[in-house]
Design a protein around this motif. Structure first.
Motif, mmCIF file in Angstrom:
data_model
loop_
_atom_site.group_PDB
_atom_site.id
_atom_site.type_symbol
_atom_site.label_atom_id
_atom_site.label_comp_id
_atom_site.label_asym_id
_atom_site.label_seq_id
_atom_site.Cartn_x
_atom_site.Cartn_y
_atom_site.Cartn_z
ATOM 1 N N VAL A 9 -35.316 -56.175 46.242
ATOM 2 C CA VAL A 9 -36.336 -56.135 45.193
ATOM 3 C C VAL A 9 -37.608 -56.850 45.653
ATOM 4 O O VAL A 9 -38.717 -56.315 45.503
ATOM 5 C CB VAL A 9 -35.801 -56.739 43.873
ATOM 6 C CG1 VAL A 9 -36.921 -56.967 42.871
ATOM 7 C CG2 VAL A 9 -34.722 -55.829 43.275
ATOM 8 N N LEU A 10 -37.478 -58.013 46.254
ATOM 9 C CA LEU A 10 -38.665 -58.735 46.724
ATOM 10 C C LEU A 10 -39.397 -57.963 47.813
ATOM 11 O O LEU A 10 -40.636 -57.927 47.830
ATOM 12 C CB LEU A 10 -38.285 -60.127 47.232
ATOM 13 C CG LEU A 10 -37.871 -61.152 46.184
ATOM 14 C CD1 LEU A 10 -37.607 -62.503 46.854
ATOM 15 C CD2 LEU A 10 -38.911 -61.297 45.091
ATOM 16 N N GLN A 19 -41.982 -52.539 39.150
ATOM 17 C CA GLN A 19 -40.581 -52.684 38.775
ATOM 18 C C GLN A 19 -39.958 -51.351 38.370
ATOM 19 O O GLN A 19 -38.812 -51.074 38.722
ATOM 20 C CB GLN A 19 -40.415 -53.702 37.649
ATOM 21 C CG GLN A 19 -40.592 -55.132 38.093
ATOM 22 C CD GLN A 19 -40.280 -56.122 36.993
ATOM 23 O OE1 GLN A 19 -40.081 -55.762 35.836
ATOM 24 N NE2 GLN A 19 -40.242 -57.394 37.363
ATOM 25 N N THR A 20 -40.702 -50.518 37.667
ATOM 26 C CA THR A 20 -40.151 -49.227 37.246
ATOM 27 C C THR A 20 -39.864 -48.337 38.453
ATOM 28 O O THR A 20 -38.850 -47.638 38.480
ATOM 29 C CB THR A 20 -41.097 -48.514 36.268
ATOM 30 O OG1 THR A 20 -42.411 -48.475 36.837
ATOM 31 C CG2 THR A 20 -41.145 -49.218 34.926
ATOM 32 N N ASP A 21 -40.732 -48.384 39.460
ATOM 33 C CA ASP A 21 -40.507 -47.592 40.677
ATOM 34 C C ASP A 21 -39.299 -48.114 41.454
ATOM 35 O O ASP A 21 -38.520 -47.332 42.011
ATOM 36 C CB ASP A 21 -41.757 -47.615 41.564
ATOM 37 C CG ASP A 21 -42.964 -46.985 40.879
ATOM 38 O OD1 ASP A 21 -42.769 -46.022 40.106
ATOM 39 O OD2 ASP A 21 -44.084 -47.465 41.103
ATOM 40 N N ILE A 22 -39.152 -49.427 41.503
ATOM 41 C CA ILE A 22 -38.015 -50.037 42.194
ATOM 42 C C ILE A 22 -36.721 -49.651 41.489
ATOM 43 O O ILE A 22 -35.719 -49.331 42.134
ATOM 44 C CB ILE A 22 -38.177 -51.567 42.268
ATOM 45 C CG1 ILE A 22 -39.387 -51.931 43.132
ATOM 46 C CG2 ILE A 22 -36.906 -52.216 42.805
ATOM 47 C CD1 ILE A 22 -39.781 -53.402 43.069
ATOM 48 N N ALA A 23 -36.745 -49.653 40.163
ATOM 49 C CA ALA A 23 -35.560 -49.282 39.389
ATOM 50 C C ALA A 23 -35.112 -47.864 39.729
ATOM 51 O O ALA A 23 -33.921 -47.612 39.947
ATOM 52 C CB ALA A 23 -35.862 -49.402 37.894
ATOM 53 N N ILE A 24 -36.057 -46.969 39.831
ATOM 54 C CA ILE A 24 -35.733 -45.581 40.184
ATOM 55 C C ILE A 24 -35.187 -45.517 41.608
ATOM 56 O O ILE A 24 -34.157 -44.889 41.865
ATOM 57 C CB ILE A 24 -36.973 -44.680 40.016
ATOM 58 C CG1 ILE A 24 -37.344 -44.581 38.534
ATOM 59 C CG2 ILE A 24 -36.737 -43.314 40.626
ATOM 60 C CD1 ILE A 24 -38.718 -43.997 38.271
ATOM 61 N N ILE A 28 -31.177 -48.557 39.371
ATOM 62 C CA ILE A 28 -30.786 -49.619 38.445
ATOM 63 C C ILE A 28 -31.834 -49.666 37.340
ATOM 64 O O ILE A 28 -32.892 -49.043 37.443
ATOM 65 C CB ILE A 28 -30.666 -50.997 39.151
ATOM 66 C CG1 ILE A 28 -31.984 -51.393 39.835
ATOM 67 C CG2 ILE A 28 -29.513 -51.002 40.147
ATOM 68 C CD1 ILE A 28 -31.972 -52.773 40.490
ATOM 69 N N SER A 29 -31.557 -50.399 36.286
ATOM 70 C CA SER A 29 -32.513 -50.492 35.181
ATOM 71 C C SER A 29 -33.701 -51.381 35.556
ATOM 72 O O SER A 29 -33.603 -52.224 36.448
ATOM 73 C CB SER A 29 -31.824 -51.043 33.929
ATOM 74 O OG SER A 29 -31.485 -52.398 34.124
ATOM 75 N N GLN A 30 -34.793 -51.171 34.839
ATOM 76 C CA GLN A 30 -35.973 -52.007 35.067
ATOM 77 C C GLN A 30 -35.661 -53.450 34.707
ATOM 78 O O GLN A 30 -36.144 -54.372 35.356
ATOM 79 C CB GLN A 30 -37.157 -51.471 34.253
ATOM 80 C CG GLN A 30 -38.464 -52.201 34.494
ATOM 81 C CD GLN A 30 -38.622 -53.440 33.629
ATOM 82 O OE1 GLN A 30 -38.140 -53.486 32.493
ATOM 83 N NE2 GLN A 30 -39.282 -54.453 34.162
ATOM 84 N N SER A 31 -34.838 -53.664 33.691
ATOM 85 C CA SER A 31 -34.488 -55.047 33.322
ATOM 86 C C SER A 31 -33.651 -55.705 34.419
ATOM 87 O O SER A 31 -33.766 -56.909 34.647
ATOM 88 C CB SER A 31 -33.765 -55.094 31.973
ATOM 89 O OG SER A 31 -32.551 -54.395 32.025
#
Length: 75
Positions: A9-10, A19-24, A28-31
């Motif tokens: 993530v970092l 964060q939304t792009d990383i979640a996709i 995983i979820s954005q939270s």
């Protein structure tokens, strides 16, 4: 120590992803992304505080990561 997911993530945040792009990308979820990021940053801050305290107290570690200051070694 940071977990693999916290490191991922970092790294992705460092590359400029939201964060939304990383979640996709990580499926995983954005939270969850937010939690991984916050946990990683908290751990890094604690490590910085520890290093600063060690400097203030003149505590050193040797290359093996063991205390290199006789005052703090177990007898």
């Amino acid at each position: 120590m940071l977990t693999d997911k916290e490191k991922q993530v970092l790294e992705l945040r460092h590359r400029g992803l939201k964060q939304t792009d990383i979640a996709i990308k990580l499926d995983i979820s954005q939270s969850a992304v937010s939690s991984f990021e916050n946990n990683a940053l908290r751990k890094i801050q604690k490590a910085v505080e520890t290093v600063n305290l060690m400097k203030k107290l003149r505590i050193r570690l040797n290359k093996s990561g063991e205390l290199d200051n006789p005052k703090f070694k177990d007898k």
